[in-house]
Design a protein around this motif. Structure first.
Motif, mmCIF file in Angstrom:
data_model
loop_
_atom_site.group_PDB
_atom_site.id
_atom_site.type_symbol
_atom_site.label_atom_id
_atom_site.label_comp_id
_atom_site.label_asym_id
_atom_site.label_seq_id
_atom_site.Cartn_x
_atom_site.Cartn_y
_atom_site.Cartn_z
ATOM 1 N N VAL A 194 -6.670 1.248 1.211
ATOM 2 C CA VAL A 194 -6.316 0.224 1.709
ATOM 3 C C VAL A 194 -7.018 -0.481 2.797
ATOM 4 O O VAL A 194 -7.062 -1.681 2.731
ATOM 5 N N GLN A 195 -7.636 0.271 3.653
ATOM 6 C CA GLN A 195 -8.552 -0.221 4.459
ATOM 7 C C GLN A 195 -10.044 -0.737 3.872
ATOM 8 O O GLN A 195 -10.932 -1.191 4.586
ATOM 9 N N ASP B 21 -6.544 6.623 -0.810
ATOM 10 C CA ASP B 21 -5.702 5.587 -0.179
ATOM 11 C C ASP B 21 -6.990 4.546 0.284
ATOM 12 O O ASP B 21 -7.675 4.897 1.233
ATOM 13 N N MET C 148 -7.958 9.525 1.960
ATOM 14 C CA MET C 148 -8.218 8.157 2.317
ATOM 15 C C MET C 148 -9.770 7.768 2.230
ATOM 16 O O MET C 148 -10.442 8.629 2.584
ATOM 17 N N GLY D 254 0.758 -1.028 -0.074
ATOM 18 C CA GLY D 254 -0.012 0.028 0.028
ATOM 19 C C GLY D 254 0.910 1.142 0.051
ATOM 20 O O GLY D 254 0.602 2.299 -0.716
HETATM 21 N N1 PLP Z 1 -2.924 3.025 4.205
HETATM 22 C C1 PLP Z 1 -3.541 2.539 5.204
HETATM 23 C C2 PLP Z 1 -4.752 3.338 5.300
HETATM 24 C C3 PLP Z 1 -2.939 1.774 6.094
HETATM 25 O O1 PLP Z 1 -3.930 1.211 6.962
HETATM 26 C C4 PLP Z 1 -1.977 0.792 5.743
HETATM 27 C C5 PLP Z 1 -1.499 -0.116 6.672
HETATM 28 O O2 PLP Z 1 -1.684 -0.186 7.660
HETATM 29 C C6 PLP Z 1 -1.248 1.285 4.654
HETATM 30 C C7 PLP Z 1 -1.645 2.464 3.689
HETATM 31 C C8 PLP Z 1 0.186 0.736 4.288
HETATM 32 O O3 PLP Z 1 -0.055 -0.201 3.526
HETATM 33 P P1 PLP Z 1 1.337 -1.515 3.532
HETATM 34 O O4 PLP Z 1 1.529 -1.967 4.977
HETATM 35 O O5 PLP Z 1 0.851 -2.498 2.585
HETATM 36 O O6 PLP Z 1 2.525 -0.689 3.147
#
Ligand code: PLP
Length: 391
Positions: free
Chosen positions: A177-178, A175, A146, A71
């Motif tokens: 990722v979550q 972002d 995000m 991420g």
């Molecule tokens: N963005 C968010 C919202 C996250 O929660 C995380 C990891 O906790 C990341 C980015 C980073 O992801 P990665 O661990 O794959 O680098």
């Protein structure tokens, strides 16, 4: 010892089906997909399949998916690409509650001469949209917001922001990722330009991620090297992990309803019972507008680290603030941005569930956490003061 893992926003278990899918590509089919012979070509075909699966979960086209290592790399790539493609613009807009993958990057870019606006949130963790829109200017190159917060679980109105930014010549990166795999996402109707995701948050292994880049978005690679990913990310592909990510996305699509019904009910039960059994406990953030698997609860007058240590004795794995800030005694920047009172922010624990959690596990936490808080409060000078009313 029994283990109850409720720290799925930190990382997740690799699904057995995902492992099964990837394993042969570590041992048996190890060819480099760039090689010419059939042995390698079959790996290339499997990568194509994985790209389609990731794209399908997002409502995107396969060509819009660029595989990365995590991420963090996706976030860095997206934001740098926006800046490099718009060299005359020097302004970035982001939020005060981003993960360090975006927050620290933007702080670093500020040191390198960019102007950065950090949009605040209210006490429920919701974004101040007026502040965001009021701070856009001709000089704004990129807005990075995000989709959902990793600590509070609060969901930001990304579709609304995307609509507003569309056709303004500003790159919009999110972002997610979550978010990916927890709530439905359909990029065919949400005009974000770039979106980051990470494999290990959705039951694929650590060390693989993806960046969605909308067709037509100006792009510049972060890792410059070979022709892989159509020149958008140099470096031999992490084939087995990409195949795993594809499978994990396919499964995430199948499980998203479970996530928003059964997993959500388990989260709600945990929250309701803990609030009923423990006095002076409060949920951090909006209780409606948030991810189905996450709750952050502040237990007044105790230290989060103390709670984690005692829960660990019962095999309960959760986190205080975000995993990345554990170990530091400062309350997390997210809770501070929300204005959570100091005594509660210090005693905040994030529980994040997954499809592998059971009702029995939730009951186990409900049984063991209240005596832990009680025990810590007996030792807490803040608690004693609050009980006697003395200052
Ligand atoms: N963005 C968010 C919202 C996250 O929660 C995380 C990891 O906790 C990341 C980015 C980073 O992801 P990665 O661990 O794959 O680098």
């Amino acid at each position: 010892m029994k283990m109850v893992y409720v720290d799925n926003n930190a990382t997740t278990q690799v699904s057995p089906e995902v492992f099964e899918e990837m394993a042969p590509y570590l041992t048996k089919y190890y060819g480099n997909p760039s090689s010419m012979y059939t042995f390698a070509g079959q790996v290339g075909d499997k990568l194509k399949e994985a790209r389609v699966k990731v794209a399908d979960l997002l409502g995107a086209a396969p060509e819009e998916v660029v595989f990365t290592s995590c991420g963090t790399e996706s976030d860095s790539t997206g934001i740098h690409a926006a800046l490099i493609s718009n060299p005359d613009k020097r302004h970035i807009v982001t939020t005060r509650v981003e993960h360090p993958a975006v927050k620290s990057l933007c702080e670093d870019l500020a040191k390198r001469g960019y102007r950065v606006t950090f949009v605040p949130v209210d006490h429920k963790g919701n974004l101040d949209l007026d502040y965001l829109f009021d701070h856009l200017s001709e000089d704004t190159a990129v807005v990075s917001i995000m989709w959902a917060n990793n600590e509070s679980g609060v969901i930001f109105p990304v579709p609304q922001i995307a609509e507003t930014l569309q056709d303004r010549g500003i790159v919009f990166h999110t972002d997610a990722v979550q978010t990916v795999g927890k709530i439905p996402i359909d990029l065919s109707s949400v005009p974000v330009d770039m979106l980051s995701l990470s494999g290990h948050k959705l039951h694929a292994p650590k060390g693989v991620g993806a960046l969605y880049v909308r067709k037509g978005t100006k792009f510049s690679p972060f890792l410059i090297g070979g022709h892989q990913e159509h020149g958008r990310r140099g470096g031999t592909e992490n084939t087995a992990s990409i195949i795993a990510l594809g499978k994990a996305c396919e499964l995430a699509g199948q499980h998203i309803e479970d996530e928003n019904t059964r997993v959500k009910q388990l989260r709600d039960k945990l929250e309701k019972e803990l609030l009923a059994r423990i006095e002076k406990a409060a949920v951090n953030g909006d209780r409606i507008n948030r991810l189905p698997n996450t709750t952050s609860i502040g237990f007044d007058s105790v230290e989060g680290e103390g709670i984690l240590l005692l829960m660990d004795q019962f095999g309960i794995c959760a986190s205080s603030g975000s995993a990345c800030t554990s170990g530091s005694l400062e309350p997390s920047h997210v809770l501070r941005a929300m204005g959570v009172p100091f005594t509660s922010a210090h005693g905040s624990i994030r529980f994040s569930l997954s499809r592998y959690n059971t009702e029995e596990q939730i009951d186990y936490i409900i049984e063991h956490l209240p005596p832990i808080i009680d025990r810590l409060r007996q030792m807490s000078p803040f608690w004693k003061k609050s009980q006697t009313g003395s200052t």
